[in-house]
Design a protein around this motif. Structure first.
Motif, PDB file in Angstrom:
ATOM      1  N   ASP A 333      47.721  43.900 -31.267  1.00  0.00           N
ATOM      2  CA  ASP A 333      48.862  43.822 -30.350  1.00  0.00           C
ATOM      3  C   ASP A 333      48.472  43.158 -29.037  1.00  0.00           C
ATOM      4  O   ASP A 333      49.270  42.454 -28.424  1.00  0.00           O
ATOM      5  N   ILE A 334      47.241  43.398 -28.620  1.00  0.00           N
ATOM      6  CA  ILE A 334      46.692  42.786 -27.411  1.00  0.00           C
ATOM      7  C   ILE A 334      45.366  42.144 -27.791  1.00  0.00           C
ATOM      8  O   ILE A 334      44.552  42.743 -28.501  1.00  0.00           O
ATOM      9  N   LEU A 335      45.146  40.920 -27.308  1.00  0.00           N
ATOM     10  CA  LEU A 335      43.919  40.203 -27.621  1.00  0.00           C
ATOM     11  C   LEU A 335      43.202  39.805 -26.343  1.00  0.00           C
ATOM     12  O   LEU A 335      43.835  39.298 -25.411  1.00  0.00           O
ATOM     13  N   LEU A 336      41.905  40.021 -26.298  1.00  0.00           N
ATOM     14  CA  LEU A 336      41.073  39.670 -25.152  1.00  0.00           C
ATOM     15  C   LEU A 336      40.105  38.576 -25.584  1.00  0.00           C
ATOM     16  O   LEU A 336      39.329  38.750 -26.535  1.00  0.00           O
ATOM     17  N   ILE A 337      40.159  37.436 -24.873  1.00  0.00           N
ATOM     18  CA  ILE A 337      39.361  36.276 -25.259  1.00  0.00           C
ATOM     19  C   ILE A 337      38.547  35.816 -24.051  1.00  0.00           C
ATOM     20  O   ILE A 337      39.116  35.411 -23.031  1.00  0.00           O
ATOM     21  N   PRO A 338      37.214  35.866 -24.119  1.00  0.00           N
ATOM     22  CA  PRO A 338      36.395  35.468 -22.968  1.00  0.00           C
ATOM     23  C   PRO A 338      36.435  33.956 -22.743  1.00  0.00           C
ATOM     24  O   PRO A 338      36.648  33.179 -23.669  1.00  0.00           O
ATOM     25  N   ASN A 339      36.220  33.561 -21.505  1.00  0.00           N
ATOM     26  CA  ASN A 339      36.130  32.149 -21.159  1.00  0.00           C
ATOM     27  C   ASN A 339      34.702  31.677 -21.431  1.00  0.00           C
ATOM     28  O   ASN A 339      33.744  32.223 -20.873  1.00  0.00           O
ATOM     29  N   TRP A 340      34.569  30.682 -22.294  1.00  0.00           N
ATOM     30  CA  TRP A 340      33.242  30.129 -22.600  1.00  0.00           C
ATOM     31  C   TRP A 340      32.514  29.765 -21.311  1.00  0.00           C
ATOM     32  O   TRP A 340      33.146  29.233 -20.396  1.00  0.00           O
ATOM     33  N   PRO A 341      31.217  30.049 -21.186  1.00  0.00           N
ATOM     34  CA  PRO A 341      30.284  30.628 -22.154  1.00  0.00           C
ATOM     35  C   PRO A 341      30.118  32.152 -22.007  1.00  0.00           C
ATOM     36  O   PRO A 341      29.138  32.711 -22.465  1.00  0.00           O
ATOM     37  N   LYS A 342      31.097  32.790 -21.385  1.00  0.00           N
ATOM     38  CA  LYS A 342      31.034  34.244 -21.223  1.00  0.00           C
ATOM     39  C   LYS A 342      31.322  34.943 -22.549  1.00  0.00           C
ATOM     40  O   LYS A 342      32.034  34.406 -23.402  1.00  0.00           O
ATOM     41  N   VAL A 343      30.792  36.155 -22.694  1.00  0.00           N
ATOM     42  CA  VAL A 343      31.081  36.982 -23.867  1.00  0.00           C
ATOM     43  C   VAL A 343      31.226  38.431 -23.423  1.00  0.00           C
ATOM     44  O   VAL A 343      30.724  38.832 -22.369  1.00  0.00           O
ATOM     45  N   PHE A 344      31.908  39.210 -24.231  1.00  0.00           N
ATOM     46  CA  PHE A 344      32.002  40.645 -23.988  1.00  0.00           C
ATOM     47  C   PHE A 344      30.720  41.344 -24.443  1.00  0.00           C
ATOM     48  O   PHE A 344      30.070  40.928 -25.404  1.00  0.00           O
ATOM     49  N   ASN A 345      30.392  42.403 -23.738  1.00  0.00           N
ATOM     50  CA  ASN A 345      29.354  43.337 -24.188  1.00  0.00           C
ATOM     51  C   ASN A 345      29.987  44.715 -24.132  1.00  0.00           C
ATOM     52  O   ASN A 345      29.731  45.516 -23.241  1.00  0.00           O
ATOM     53  N   MET A 346      30.851  44.964 -25.102  1.00  0.00           N
ATOM     54  CA  MET A 346      31.707  46.145 -25.085  1.00  0.00           C
ATOM     55  C   MET A 346      30.925  47.455 -25.156  1.00  0.00           C
ATOM     56  O   MET A 346      31.375  48.487 -24.664  1.00  0.00           O
ATOM     57  N   TYR A 347      29.777  47.423 -25.787  1.00  0.00           N
ATOM     58  CA  TYR A 347      29.069  48.672 -26.063  1.00  0.00           C
ATOM     59  C   TYR A 347      27.731  48.766 -25.336  1.00  0.00           C
ATOM     60  O   TYR A 347      26.864  49.557 -25.697  1.00  0.00           O
ATOM     61  N   GLY A 348      27.548  47.934 -24.313  1.00  0.00           N
ATOM     62  CA  GLY A 348      26.391  48.051 -23.448  1.00  0.00           C
ATOM     63  C   GLY A 348      25.060  47.751 -24.091  1.00  0.00           C
ATOM     64  O   GLY A 348      24.037  48.357 -23.750  1.00  0.00           O
ATOM     65  N   ARG A 349      25.053  46.800 -25.018  1.00  0.00           N
ATOM     66  CA  ARG A 349      23.778  46.431 -25.637  1.00  0.00           C
ATOM     67  C   ARG A 349      22.847  45.803 -24.603  1.00  0.00           C
ATOM     68  O   ARG A 349      23.278  45.032 -23.748  1.00  0.00           O
ATOM     69  N   LYS A 350      21.567  46.121 -24.723  1.00  0.00           N
ATOM     70  CA  LYS A 350      20.603  45.634 -23.728  1.00  0.00           C
ATOM     71  C   LYS A 350      20.341  44.144 -23.868  1.00  0.00           C
ATOM     72  O   LYS A 350      20.035  43.466 -22.886  1.00  0.00           O
TER      73      LYS A 350
END
Length: 420
Positions: A333-350
């Motif tokens: 229903d809602i979509l989140l799209i990062p602006n290249w070259p950014k990316v999400f780190n939803m779960y806090g991976r190191k």
């Protein structure tokens, strides 16, 4: 009771391990080419996962450059959105956008089934309910033209109650030499049992691109591996005496991301109200109650930095990923799209891998894929501009003389341009 559940769990683990290490060829007995189909051409569709449009020239893949020079090469091939592995491999063999096949991402949620799909779940990967359209091997088998698969997305699933006559369960235990030997063995079968359409999948370049980035020597090494493997395949196939057509493609490209400034999970996402699915490049929110959509959307819009927020109904139309294209009700229903070259780190991976894909291919050229083709059906020394990957399906059906009546998104323009 604990012992019972422990036993069930251990059997599940054992079954999963067996599926991942099953190296035996599967054969659907009782099938034969019809006499008319025995006269048809042969096509080997090769996919080198993550083989970016410029890799052959960038890393001097001499065999691929020579083979493509003898036939047809495109400046690039535009993957469908999202530019990730499972959706695009399935698009290549159905001629349908991911939103139309139902395979809308590597992982996603289905509202009607109230169930999630993941490419890492072998049971779901082999379940035909997830796959719309008619893959090339199904179309061929329906018309009594035998097909074979040395790996391809969905080739393990009985789509429309049909698998390729010859196929393997995906695993990485079989050497490239043995894979090539299997293809040659297929082509040396008697005419009535010989497959005319074969898929052949190579994952090495994608793995290296993720782990080391598109500019790394490790990625260059795997480009050369694929280059050599394709050359060895073509040499081995010549021993059959058959004039075979080759279509070499990739599913997407690869790009270097900003690992130092990743995007954390937005505060407005409430997991008690939304099912969250997706990855670093595309996050999808599925509302448990539609009344929560608008408020969360507005909060995310206010909060958004380095990413865009869309409702399904206002997605860019050229991506074919909005409400009108969501044939299977599987897009968030809602979509989140990062602006290249950014990316999400939803779960806090190191640590995130330096290379990835999935971005809008119309905005990020690094997402573009490769297309080369050569063989008796193709024109010689032809260079063509970029085109969408949905056009591979009607190209191969034209070579094999297969008829299709279902609506697809590809057109016959590519076939008319590159075939003799």
């Amino acid at each position: 009771m604990k012992t019972y559940f422990a036993l069930i769990f251990s059997l599940f683990i054992a079954a999963t391990a067996f599926a991942q290490n099953d190296t035996t060829q599967k054969i659907v007995e009782g099938r034969k080419n019809s006499p008319d189909q025995e006269k048809k051409p042969y096509v080997i569709l090769i996919s080198a996962d993550g083989f970016r449009y410029d890799y052959a020239e960038k890393y001097k893949a001499t065999h691929l450059l020579a083979l493509s020079s003898s036939g047809v090469s495109a400046s690039s091939m535009i993957p469908s959105y999202p530019s990730v592995t499972f959706p695009n491999h399935y698009t290549l063999v159905t001629g349908l956008y991911p939103s139309h096949t139902g395979l809308v991402n590597n992982s996603f949620f289905d509202r009607n089934l109230k169930e999630s799909y993941s490419m890492g779940n072998k049971t779901k990967v082999a379940d035909p309910k997830w796959y719309g359209g008619t893959p090339l091997w199904v179309l061929a088998e329906q018309q009594h033209l035998l097909a074979a698969s040395f790996y391809w997305v969905a080739s393990e699933a009985p789509i429309k109650d049909t698998r390729p006559t010859y196929y393997y369960i995906y695993n990485d235990k079989i050497s490239i030499h043995n894979r090539i030997e299997a293809v040659v063995a297929w082509l040396k079968l008697p005419a009535e049992s010989r497959p005319h359409f074969i898929t052949f999948y190579l994952p090495q370049v994608d793995h290296a691109g993720h782990l080391y980035g598109p500019d790394a020597p490790e990625t260059e090494k795997q480009v050369h591996f694929v280059d050599s493997a394709v050359y060895e395949l073509t040499k081995a196939v010549t021993t059959t005496g058959l004039n075979v057509n080759y279509v070499f493609v990739s599913d997407h490209g690869m790009t270097k991301i900003d690992r130092e400034h990743t995007i954390s999970k937005p505060a407005a996402i409430d997991t008690s109200k939304f099912i969250v699915s997706g990855d670093d490049i595309l996050v999808q929110l599925y509302a448990k109650d539609r009344k929560d959509i608008q408020e969360t959307y507005q909060q995310l819009k206010k909060e958004a930095v380095d990413y865009k927020v869309y409702l399904k109904e206002n997605m860019p139309t050229n991506l074919h990923y909005g409400t009108s294209d969501d044939w299977h009700n599987r897009i968030g229903d809602i979509l989140l799209i990062p602006n290249w070259p950014k990316v999400f780190n939803m779960y806090g991976r190191k640590q995130l891998n330096p290379g990835t894909h999935g971005f809008d291919p119309y905005a990020v050229m690094d997402m573009h894929a490769t297309f080369y083709a050569w063989g008796p059906a193709f024109k010689s020394h032809l260079k063509i501009p970029e085109f969408q990957n949905v056009n591979i399906y009607p190209l191969i059906t034209a070579i094999l003389g297969l008829n299709y009546t279902e609506k697809i998104d590809g057109t016959k323009q590519l076939a008319q341009e590159v075939l003799k």
